[in-house]
Design a protein around this motif. Structure first.
Motif, PDB file in Angstrom:
ATOM      1  N   ASP A  88       0.853  -1.195   0.000  1.00 45.23           N
ATOM      2  CA  ASP A  88       0.000   0.000   0.000  1.00 45.23           C
ATOM      3  C   ASP A  88       0.882   1.236   0.000  1.00 45.23           C
ATOM      4  O   ASP A  88       1.311   1.704   1.060  1.00 45.23           O
ATOM      5  CB  ASP A  88      -0.874   0.032   1.259  1.00 45.23           C
ATOM      6  CG  ASP A  88      -1.955  -1.019   1.262  1.00 45.23           C
ATOM      7  OD1 ASP A  88      -2.946  -0.833   0.554  1.00 45.23           O
ATOM      8  OD2 ASP A  88      -1.803  -2.037   1.972  1.00 45.23           O
ATOM      9  N   PHE A 132      -1.343  -0.844  -4.088  1.00 45.70           N
ATOM     10  CA  PHE A 132      -2.803  -0.877  -3.918  1.00 45.70           C
ATOM     11  C   PHE A 132      -3.327   0.556  -3.975  1.00 45.70           C
ATOM     12  O   PHE A 132      -3.793   1.115  -2.986  1.00 45.70           O
ATOM     13  CB  PHE A 132      -3.179  -1.521  -2.589  1.00 45.70           C
ATOM     14  CG  PHE A 132      -2.796  -2.967  -2.486  1.00 45.70           C
ATOM     15  CD1 PHE A 132      -3.360  -3.923  -3.315  1.00 45.70           C
ATOM     16  CD2 PHE A 132      -1.867  -3.384  -1.544  1.00 45.70           C
ATOM     17  CE1 PHE A 132      -3.008  -5.262  -3.218  1.00 45.70           C
ATOM     18  CE2 PHE A 132      -1.505  -4.721  -1.441  1.00 45.70           C
ATOM     19  CZ  PHE A 132      -2.082  -5.660  -2.285  1.00 45.70           C
ATOM     20  N   HIS A 186     -11.905   0.809  -4.028  1.00 50.27           N
ATOM     21  CA  HIS A 186     -12.402  -0.530  -3.732  1.00 50.27           C
ATOM     22  C   HIS A 186     -13.720  -0.631  -4.458  1.00 50.27           C
ATOM     23  O   HIS A 186     -14.647   0.097  -4.106  1.00 50.27           O
ATOM     24  CB  HIS A 186     -12.628  -0.739  -2.242  1.00 50.27           C
ATOM     25  CG  HIS A 186     -11.432  -0.375  -1.389  1.00 50.27           C
ATOM     26  ND1 HIS A 186     -11.154   0.904  -0.966  1.00 50.27           N
ATOM     27  CD2 HIS A 186     -10.426  -1.138  -0.884  1.00 50.27           C
ATOM     28  CE1 HIS A 186     -10.050   0.917  -0.226  1.00 50.27           C
ATOM     29  NE2 HIS A 186      -9.580  -0.303  -0.162  1.00 50.27           N
ATOM     30  N   PHE A 232     -14.949  -4.418   0.477  1.00 52.74           N
ATOM     31  CA  PHE A 232     -15.405  -5.277   1.574  1.00 52.74           C
ATOM     32  C   PHE A 232     -16.937  -5.362   1.643  1.00 52.74           C
ATOM     33  O   PHE A 232     -17.493  -6.363   2.060  1.00 52.74           O
ATOM     34  CB  PHE A 232     -14.946  -4.687   2.914  1.00 52.74           C
ATOM     35  CG  PHE A 232     -13.507  -4.913   3.267  1.00 52.74           C
ATOM     36  CD1 PHE A 232     -12.989  -6.198   3.340  1.00 52.74           C
ATOM     37  CD2 PHE A 232     -12.665  -3.850   3.582  1.00 52.74           C
ATOM     38  CE1 PHE A 232     -11.665  -6.422   3.715  1.00 52.74           C
ATOM     39  CE2 PHE A 232     -11.344  -4.062   3.952  1.00 52.74           C
ATOM     40  CZ  PHE A 232     -10.843  -5.346   4.020  1.00 52.74           C
TER      41      PHE A 232
HETATM   42  C1  NOJ Z   1      -7.327  -3.537   3.519  1.00 52.97           C
HETATM   43  C2  NOJ Z   1      -7.681  -2.269   2.812  1.00 52.97           C
HETATM   44  O1  NOJ Z   1      -9.083  -2.159   2.691  1.00 52.97           O
HETATM   45  C3  NOJ Z   1      -7.066  -2.123   1.437  1.00 52.97           C
HETATM   46  O2  NOJ Z   1      -7.291  -0.821   0.999  1.00 52.97           O
HETATM   47  C4  NOJ Z   1      -5.607  -2.446   1.469  1.00 52.97           C
HETATM   48  O3  NOJ Z   1      -5.054  -2.284   0.189  1.00 52.97           O
HETATM   49  C5  NOJ Z   1      -5.436  -3.872   1.966  1.00 52.97           C
HETATM   50  N1  NOJ Z   1      -5.975  -3.973   3.311  1.00 52.97           N
HETATM   51  C6  NOJ Z   1      -3.990  -4.316   1.960  1.00 52.97           C
HETATM   52  O4  NOJ Z   1      -3.299  -3.701   2.972  1.00 52.97           O
END
Ligand code: NOJ
Length: 722
Positions: A88, A132, A186, A232
């Motif tokens: 990230d 990410f 997301h 999510f």
């Molecule tokens: C959860 C987060 O929602 C997402 O944005 C992130 O890229 C992943 N974890 C990996 O760390």
């Protein structure tokens, strides 16, 4: 490798090895110094077998670790398929630039490009293959802590900035070691969680989905992003990672996306908690059927995918297609030839936090600050040297935001350091006054702070939200300044009216009470590594604030969500900034409009909008209209102004927003200077989704305005002809 060679490789793999390519592990599970991770820890423990087959890892620290991970895996993998290393990197790796919500306030896609380009340089030498990022969840509810990760409540601004980030990060050829692939996230509408609670369910209409939430993801894919991460949340009843409509119909079908889909952290496993999968095996089936290629961290694919294929529940073709997408990405990154990609310990030393990067980060911190109020307090004159610096953030190093990399605070230029860099002879008295945690009730430091304020030429009050109070899993029900900060502010300002408040926070806060008595308020967000230098330069006028709010600041929590592009109603309140208006859409106890609307921001100079003109008043379906806005710097300082262009469709077959941003441009003007800013408006920008979900435009009248949201200054009309 050729496509044929990749296919041969695929054919040589066992089912377990194929499934392994679709598994992502947390590097922390392999490396002794466990790194901070988000979400519940996977139960998956690294085993020799997993190391042999796994396809990717996330979260590692530096080039040395990146190489060690790759070496360990390649030594075990009989096929020698390199790992994909993902991280990230949201707003900088070592040199942290302002949080994305702040970047939105720059209204400057080139600045986003420049910052992302810097992050790319640092990420590539660290050994990152995939970041990410960009996160482009259009967010309209500041209770949601992840609003800090997005650029704006505004879909167009959000998408354009996301696209700029993708272009800068991926470069022209991913095979070059200096480039990094992007994962858009997301998908979809994660920012619309009910009541602003993270991970919460989302229920939005098809039109809302397509007009407000999807465009930003699409813009990033159009810019070439190679990966996408489903969100999510459940969208209209179906969790995104198992949502065939989102993934098969829209993403792969309508949009023709051929890249890799990677779940969010444990999101496949969470299908069980959502109550749509009976167990982990069922979850693996659902996610695979919906087209999720990689299972991040949970062991659903690792444990169950091969068996699901053997049983005939999941087709081997689906697994093969997913594996091929992963292999193609590895191949495009050149990993088969150079598994380290850009990882380079020596280059890390040269690139991280270098002068050039610090300069970019400082400039970004300056350009993203939003001056909310200024009753002649700012900029401080150079003679102002005896300064009281007060507040819980006075000496804070955690000014980087939730998604800065661990340890980022070690490199932050603090406010006192920034002031001394600019004014070595400044006399600073520093008093904390009080804390900024929710549970802070200790007021014992306020008297000393007031005393310090009383004797100073000027006071800087550094207030805000602690860095960990916005970000993932950080929703809030109240949006005021935590702890006794408001009381501290009131008492300090009573003692010395020459006070400027600087704010550090990751979301739009409710500042209604504070601005009622504060003479000057500068919103700094989390500015990153160069925080202190940017603050000093802004306060003493070396830099002129030019940020415009990328999301409105609510007057009260009860207004949220209150998007600037809200839909018209049958009973609009004639004066939305007034209190109750009987039997209209309003509150009894507060106006409809936010305290500060989207697009608002002051400067040390003033700008006059002199003229808005259209080169024609009729537009054909394939024609264009040239819109010219004349703006003049009417003050005494040079400054930048963001010219914003809004559209209104007064009569349509479905209800349309009261205002909609369709373009923006930033101009720099010296005192007295005038600019003609020209926009081109085409039929595409007039489109919306009709009752049947069809994207189209309707002939008739349209209005074009400039100004900022809820404060449109000049308006002209034109007609779209049949
Ligand atoms: C959860 C987060 O929602 C997402 O944005 C992130 O890229 C992943 N974890 C990996 O760390």
């Amino acid at each position: 490798m050729t496509e044929q060679a990749l296919k041969k490789l695929l054919e040589s793999m066992t089912l377990e090895e194929k499934a392994g390519q679709l598994v992502q592990c947390n590097a922390g599970q392999f490396i002794a110094n466990q790194l901070e991770i988000t979400g519940p820890d996977g139960e998956m423990l690294p085993s020799e077998e997993l190391n042999r087959v796994m396809g990717s890892v996330l979260t590692f620290e530096d080039a040395k670790q990146a190489k060690a991970l790759q070496d360990k895996h390649l030594a075990a993998d009989p096929h020698k398929i390199p790992l994909l290393l993902m991280l990230d990197v949201i707003h900088g790796l070592r040199t942290t630039y302002p949080i994305p919500l702040a970047m939105g306030c720059s209204f400057d896609d080139d600045l986003v490009y420049e910052c992302a380009d810097m992050a790319r340089r640092e990420s590539s030498v660290c050994g990152v293959h995939v970041t990410f990022n960009p996160m482009v969840d259009t967010a309209r509810d500041p209770r949601w802590g992840r609003i800090l990760e997005t650029n704006s409540e505004e879909p167009l601004l959000n998408g354009r900035m996301g696209a700029a980030l993708v272009r800068a990060t991926q470069g022209d050829d991913l095979g070059k070691p200096e480039n990094v692939a992007c994962c858009v996230k997301h998908y979809a509408a994660y920012g619309a969680g009910e009541a602003g609670r993270d991970y919460n369910t989302v229920d939005v209409s098809e039109r809302m989905l397509r007009e407000t939430y999807l465009p930003a993801y699409k813009a990033c894919l159009d810019a070439g992003a190679r990966l996408i991460m489903p969100s999510f949340n459940a969208l209209n009843g179906v969790p995104s990672v198992a949502n065939k409509y989102l993934m098969n119909d829209i993403l792969r079908g309508e949009w023709g996306f051929e890249g890799v889909v990677i779940s969010d952290y444990d999101a496949v496993g969470e299908l069980v908690s959502h109550g749509v999968a009976a167990d982990l095996k069922d979850a693996a089936r659902l996610a695979m059927e919906a087209g999720c290629d990689i299972d991040m961290v949970k062991n659903a694919y690792y444990l169950h995918l091969a068996n699901l294929v053997r049983e005939g529940t999941v087709s081997e073709e689906a697994v093969d297609a997913a594996v091929m997408r992963v292999l193609r990405l590895k191949n495009e990154l050149g990993l088969f030839e150079n598994p380290y990609h850009g990882a380079d310990e020596q280059a890390e030393k040269e690139v991280y936090l270098c002068e050039k990067h610090r300069e970019i980060a400082r400039r970004a911190a300056e350009e993203t600050a939003v001056l909310l109020k200024n009753e002649g307090i700012l900029p401080f004159r150079r003679e102002v040297k005896h300064v009281a610096l007060i507040g819980p953030f006075a000496e804070e190093t955690r000014l980087n935001g939730f998604w800065s990399r661990p340890g980022a605070e070690r490199y932050t230029v603090t406010i006192p350091e920034g002031i001394r860099n600019l004014l070595p002879e400044a006399e600073l008295i520093i008093e904390r006054g009080c804390g900024a945690e929710f549970e802070d009730t200790d007021r014992s430091g306020i008297d000393r702070a007031v005393q310090a304020a009383a004797g100073a030429d000027a006071v800087i009050l550094a207030l805000g939200e602690p860095e960990n109070d916005s970000g993932e899993g950080r929703s809030r029900a109240e949006l005021d300044l935590p702890g006794p900060q408001a009381e501290l502010a009131r008492r300090v300002i009573e003692a010395n009216g020459n006070t400027a408040i600087i704010l550090f926070n990751g979301r739009p806060l409710v500042l209604t009470e504070l601005v009622s008595f504060a003479p000057a308020v500068l919103e700094m967000w989390y500015p990153g590594t160069e925080a202190g230098n940017a603050v000093a330069r802004l306060l003493w006028g070396e830099a002129n604030p030019c940020g415009k709010l990328s999301a409105g600041l609510p007057r009260s929590v009860g207004q949220c969500p209150n998007p600037y592009n809200r839909m018209n109603t049958g009973r609009p309140k004639p004066e939305p900034d007034s209190r109750a208006f009987p039997f209209t859409s309003c509150y009894l106890d507060t106006p409809n409009l936010p305290l500060y609307s989207f697009g608002f921001g002051l400067s040390y100079t003033t700008f006059a909008y002199e003229k808005l003109s259209l080169d024609r008043t009729q537009m054909t379906k394939d024609g264009e209209i040239r819109v010219t806005v004349t703006v003049r710097n009417t003050g005494a300082a040079a400054g930048k102004e963001t010219v914003q262009l809004y559209l209104r469709d007064p009569v349509a077959s479905v209800v349309r927003p009261v205002q909609q941003l369709i373009d923006y441009r930033k101009v720099f003007l010296k005192p007295g200077e005038r600019a003609e800013v020209v926009f081109t408006v085409s039929e595409m920008q007039l489109r919306f989704f009709d009752m049947n979900g069809r994207e189209m435009s309707e002939p008739g009248e349209f209005r074009i305005s400039t100004g900022y949201a809820d404060h449109l200054l000049l308006t002209e009309r034109f007609e779209l002809t049949k």
